[in-house]
Design a protein around this motif. Structure first.
Motif, PDB file in Angstrom:
ATOM      1  N   ASP A 150      30.674  -2.075  18.126  1.00  0.00           N
ATOM      2  CA  ASP A 150      30.609  -2.601  16.765  1.00  0.00           C
ATOM      3  C   ASP A 150      31.794  -3.520  16.528  1.00  0.00           C
ATOM      4  O   ASP A 150      32.925  -3.179  16.880  1.00  0.00           O
ATOM      5  N   ILE A 151      31.536  -4.651  15.919  1.00  0.00           N
ATOM      6  CA  ILE A 151      32.590  -5.631  15.632  1.00  0.00           C
ATOM      7  C   ILE A 151      32.538  -5.964  14.143  1.00  0.00           C
ATOM      8  O   ILE A 151      31.474  -6.298  13.618  1.00  0.00           O
ATOM      9  N   TYR A 164      23.717  -6.490   8.299  1.00  0.00           N
ATOM     10  CA  TYR A 164      23.791  -5.103   7.847  1.00  0.00           C
ATOM     11  C   TYR A 164      22.952  -4.208   8.758  1.00  0.00           C
ATOM     12  O   TYR A 164      23.438  -3.247   9.314  1.00  0.00           O
ATOM     13  N   THR A 165      21.695  -4.564   8.940  1.00  0.00           N
ATOM     14  CA  THR A 165      20.844  -3.786   9.833  1.00  0.00           C
ATOM     15  C   THR A 165      21.223  -4.088  11.285  1.00  0.00           C
ATOM     16  O   THR A 165      21.893  -5.074  11.581  1.00  0.00           O
ATOM     17  N   ASP A 166      20.756  -3.223  12.186  1.00  0.00           N
ATOM     18  CA  ASP A 166      20.997  -3.476  13.609  1.00  0.00           C
ATOM     19  C   ASP A 166      20.507  -4.875  13.996  1.00  0.00           C
ATOM     20  O   ASP A 166      21.195  -5.611  14.713  1.00  0.00           O
ATOM     21  N   GLU A 174      27.579  -8.916  15.964  1.00  0.00           N
ATOM     22  CA  GLU A 174      28.419  -7.861  15.384  1.00  0.00           C
ATOM     23  C   GLU A 174      28.088  -6.497  15.987  1.00  0.00           C
ATOM     24  O   GLU A 174      28.895  -5.579  15.930  1.00  0.00           O
ATOM     25  N   LEU A 175      26.896  -6.377  16.538  1.00  0.00           N
ATOM     26  CA  LEU A 175      26.508  -5.198  17.312  1.00  0.00           C
ATOM     27  C   LEU A 175      26.162  -5.689  18.710  1.00  0.00           C
ATOM     28  O   LEU A 175      25.245  -6.490  18.882  1.00  0.00           O
ATOM     29  N   LYS A 273      31.164 -10.454  28.139  1.00  0.00           N
ATOM     30  CA  LYS A 273      30.152 -10.351  27.086  1.00  0.00           C
ATOM     31  C   LYS A 273      30.831 -10.047  25.743  1.00  0.00           C
ATOM     32  O   LYS A 273      30.533 -10.675  24.718  1.00  0.00           O
ATOM     33  N   LEU A 274      31.762  -9.098  25.759  1.00  0.00           N
ATOM     34  CA  LEU A 274      32.464  -8.737  24.532  1.00  0.00           C
ATOM     35  C   LEU A 274      33.392  -9.863  24.088  1.00  0.00           C
ATOM     36  O   LEU A 274      33.517 -10.151  22.891  1.00  0.00           O
ATOM     37  N   HIS A 275      34.021 -10.514  25.060  1.00  0.00           N
ATOM     38  CA  HIS A 275      34.921 -11.626  24.749  1.00  0.00           C
ATOM     39  C   HIS A 275      34.178 -12.732  24.008  1.00  0.00           C
ATOM     40  O   HIS A 275      34.668 -13.280  23.008  1.00  0.00           O
ATOM     41  N   SER A 276      32.981 -13.061  24.476  1.00  0.00           N
ATOM     42  CA  SER A 276      32.164 -14.096  23.821  1.00  0.00           C
ATOM     43  C   SER A 276      31.863 -13.711  22.381  1.00  0.00           C
ATOM     44  O   SER A 276      31.939 -14.544  21.469  1.00  0.00           O
ATOM     45  N   ALA A 277      31.501 -12.455  22.175  1.00  0.00           N
ATOM     46  CA  ALA A 277      31.165 -12.003  20.816  1.00  0.00           C
ATOM     47  C   ALA A 277      32.396 -12.090  19.911  1.00  0.00           C
ATOM     48  O   ALA A 277      32.301 -12.513  18.750  1.00  0.00           O
TER      49      ALA A 277
END
Lengths: 352, 352
Positions: A150-151, A164-166, A174-175, A273-277
């Motif tokens: 979660d970000i 807000y939703t998944d 953000e997810l 993957k997380l870095h991009s987000a």
């Protein structure tokens, strides 16, 4: 242990609980495996195991948040939310339970209708983010759990997410559907280097992120509550055997050093993957350069590393709580939404 | 300055030279811009500028390696090699020049034929790798220059690359076409996050890696000898303007902080590209876990970072040489093949 309030986070695979005393201090944190897709009796069992350990008095209150409503045991999310609320009131006396509904605050189970369900469904990230926002002016909150990440950007003590939703949260990065235990390795890469060549990877549930981080020497033992992909032993050797299968190989066909190196490749893909987000969030320009990345979840060791790569300071989510007793293996950071929902509920009603 | 031997590395965009004294110690390092695709007179000019600074005596010897034969000024590589050797002998007396031909050692210019050309062409990486192998038992050599990155595993004092020509080396991820100055930003990503959205990037020569690393505050001034993509000023503001164009924007339309963040995204993409290539090399399992990554080139600050990410110690290429005089801006690491070819030639003939 004098327990005033328990915060519960019902996930699809784990049940998490954080107990507060009357002063709002954390006195216990616990996580139990709870494969909810196998049925509600798993939740009853896990919840009762935790209640037996905590042994709260009759006046104890309960605050509930969840993501478990998404498992395919339920026909849809609304049905899931209602069933999980009902299951909780079967374990904890009904009028002691309040359910986190995001912007609508905490709801009495009796007041929950079909319309409430979308606010309650998968809102556990918001409990964590609201707690960060209550305590820190600007931050990027990142909770890397066993299964998902979660970000949430916090700016001026406000949660500045756009979803807000998944579904919405996945749309806005953000997810992110990867974590450090249950994520299948095949979801991280479809090719990997081995013996100097790029090799295709079998899209089979042969190995998980737990194997990756065990081979990297980073997996906290207590965090690994899910069965291994082959149901086999949770050892370095077992993880090497599972990872080897993805390459169509046996563990014995190469050195452990080579399997560890392969694991580091999958680890790096997950970080990328997380870095991009995070890059996408940061590109909104909301945060000051000295605002911290706040890490939670059993995978928060990766948040620390990502903070370094992105050039931000790191802060642990546990620092936002006071804890009064020695912990078992689990920290507030490991069960961030349960800790947050407990503290938010305590504040909403006020400490006794 | 008593100069016994000069090592030359004729690149497509830069001419590099390293001068040794009679004891084989480095006494000077120099790099001059040399846009060879504009013609051989650029090489004559650059070489004479360096000879004027070094002012070697009549007995000075010269060792030559190159990559410049690939520029499209030449019809093909063979023609390029022969032309560059000839140009060198016009500046330095012919019988003082020896040309590095990899496994065939150093050749007399008079002995060079069409058959020699493939060994001489783009062999400068091998000079560096052989020098590492002569000095270090096991290592992964990584030279990140202005335009390209050379990767060579060293194992048991032997160079263990699988490619020799540029084509072969690109096939095995041993030559990666990215560096920290000249690489067009469009070659690093085709989408980038901006203001919270993923945005397509214009495939135009609007900005280069120099802009990226200048915005990141990491570009060594002395390294940036190529003109900016727009021929404009080499300032943070100029770099922000050039990067903004890739997004179809003007620099003024967002904060400098946001452009710096965008630059960090391109930087991370370059690191990911290099990381993948190193992963592929490391997956051969040749290196011990404590063998160093040896970094060279003006972009070696990235090698240090990659070593950390990969979990290996870092060592600077300059540590493999003795240097006796204070340097100008350039170190042996900045002009690794020129330094290596000089030392290899000195050793082959023996110090006087």
């Amino acid at each position: 242990m004098s327990i005033e309030l328990i915060g519960w986070d019902i996930g699809g695979a784990h049940l998490k609980a954080v107990a507060l005393n009357g002063a709002g201090e954390i006195v216990a944190v616990l996580q139990e495996p709870c494969p909810l897709w196998l049925g509600l009796d798993r939740l009853h069992d896990a919840m009762n195991r935790i209640l037996n350990v905590f042994a709260p008095g009759p006046g104890c209150r309960h605050a509930l948040t969840m993501t478990g409503e998404l498992v395919d045991f339920f026909e849809n999310r609304e049905q899931g939310v209602l069933a999980l609320v009902q299951a909780t009131t079967q374990c904890c006396s009904q009028n002691s339970v309040r359910v986190f509904a995001g912007p609508d605050g905490f709801l009495d189970p009796m007041a929950i209708t079909a319309e409430s369900a979308p606010k309650i469904a998968s809102a556990n990230w918001l409990a964590s983010a609201l707690w960060v926002a209550a305590n820190v002016r600007d931050a990027l909150f990142v909770d890397i759990g066993s299964t998902t990440t979660d970000i949430a950007p916090i700016c001026g003590h406000r949660v500045r997410t756009r979803g807000y939703t998944d579904f919405e949260r996945m749309r806005y990065d953000e997810l992110i559907y990867c974590g450090v235990v249950r994520t299948p390795a095949m979801a991280l890469a479809d090719r990997a280097p081995f013996e100097g060549e790029w090799v295709g990877i079998m899209a089979e549930h042969f190995a998980t992120a737990a194997d990756v981080y065990r081979l990297c020497g980073e997996l906290p033992d207590y965090a690994d509550q899910a069965p291994a992909a082959d149901g086999g032993e949770k050892t370095v050797r077992g993880s090497a055997r599972r990872l080897a299968r993805l390459f169509g190989r046996d563990a014995e066909s190469a050195s452990l050093k080579q399997w560890r190196r392969a694991a580091r490749f999958f680890r790096e893909r997950q970080l990328a993957k997380l870095h991009s987000a995070l890059d996408c969030q940061l590109s909104r320009g909301l945060m000051d350069d000295d605002a911290p990345l706040i890490g939670a979840g059993v995978g928060r060791f990766l948040v620390r590393e990502l903070a370094g790569r992105l050039g931000f300071p790191y802060k642990d989510f546990s620092e936002l709580f006071s804890m009064v007793t020695p912990q078992n293996d689990f920290y507030a950071s490991d069960c961030a939404p349960a800790a947050a929902v407990a503290c938010l509920a305590m504040r909403e009603v006020g400490p006794t």
